[in-house]
Design a protein around this motif. Structure first.
Motif, PDB file in Angstrom:
ATOM      1  N   VAL A  74       0.844  -1.184   0.000  1.00 15.02           N
ATOM      2  CA  VAL A  74       0.000   0.000   0.000  1.00 15.02           C
ATOM      3  C   VAL A  74       0.886   1.244   0.000  1.00 15.02           C
ATOM      4  CG1 VAL A  74      -1.701   1.296   1.343  1.00 15.02           C
ATOM      5  CG2 VAL A  74      -1.880  -1.185   1.176  1.00 15.02           C
ATOM      6  N   GLY A  75       0.531   2.227  -0.798  1.00 13.93           N
ATOM      7  CA  GLY A  75       1.257   3.482  -0.838  1.00 13.93           C
ATOM      8  C   GLY A  75       2.328   3.555  -1.907  1.00 13.93           C
ATOM      9  N   ASN A  76       2.675   2.427  -2.525  1.00 14.90           N
ATOM     10  CA  ASN A  76       3.671   2.422  -3.593  1.00 14.90           C
ATOM     11  C   ASN A  76       2.991   2.580  -4.945  1.00 14.90           C
ATOM     12  OD1 ASN A  76       5.700   2.041  -1.729  1.00 14.90           O
ATOM     13  ND2 ASN A  76       5.824  -0.155  -2.037  1.00 14.90           N
TER      14      ASN A  76
END
Length: 86
Positions: A74-76
């Motif tokens: 998550v977040g990449n």
């Protein structure tokens, strides 16, 4: 058809999960979700007429090696390309 050919390779139908609360809002996916047989609209083993099998089904049929699998976080940000071009 490509769908029946998938069954010949041992593939099952691609279903869709309906996970909504009583107010119609999406909720967490769990075992209480409704299952819609052949409801996946992105693969021929569901209800797509594209003629394509999705990645998990291609792997299940033995059409590519697990070395092509990647786990994201998550977040990449990721750039996706068709398996055939990798």
């Amino acid at each position: 058809s490509a769908h029946e050919l998938g069954h010949n390779f041992g593939l099952l139908h691609a279903n869709r999960y309906n996970c909504f609360n009583s107010d119609g809002e999406p909720r967490e996916i769990n075992f209480d979700c409704d299952t819609i047989e052949r409801g996946d609209t992105y693969t021929i083993m569901g209800s797509s007429s594209s003629g394509y099998h999705n990645g998990p089904h291609q792997m299940e049929a033995g059409w590519f090696n697990e070395k092509f699998l990647q786990t994201g976080s998550v977040g990449n940000t990721y750039t996706l390309v068709p398996l055939e071009k990798s």
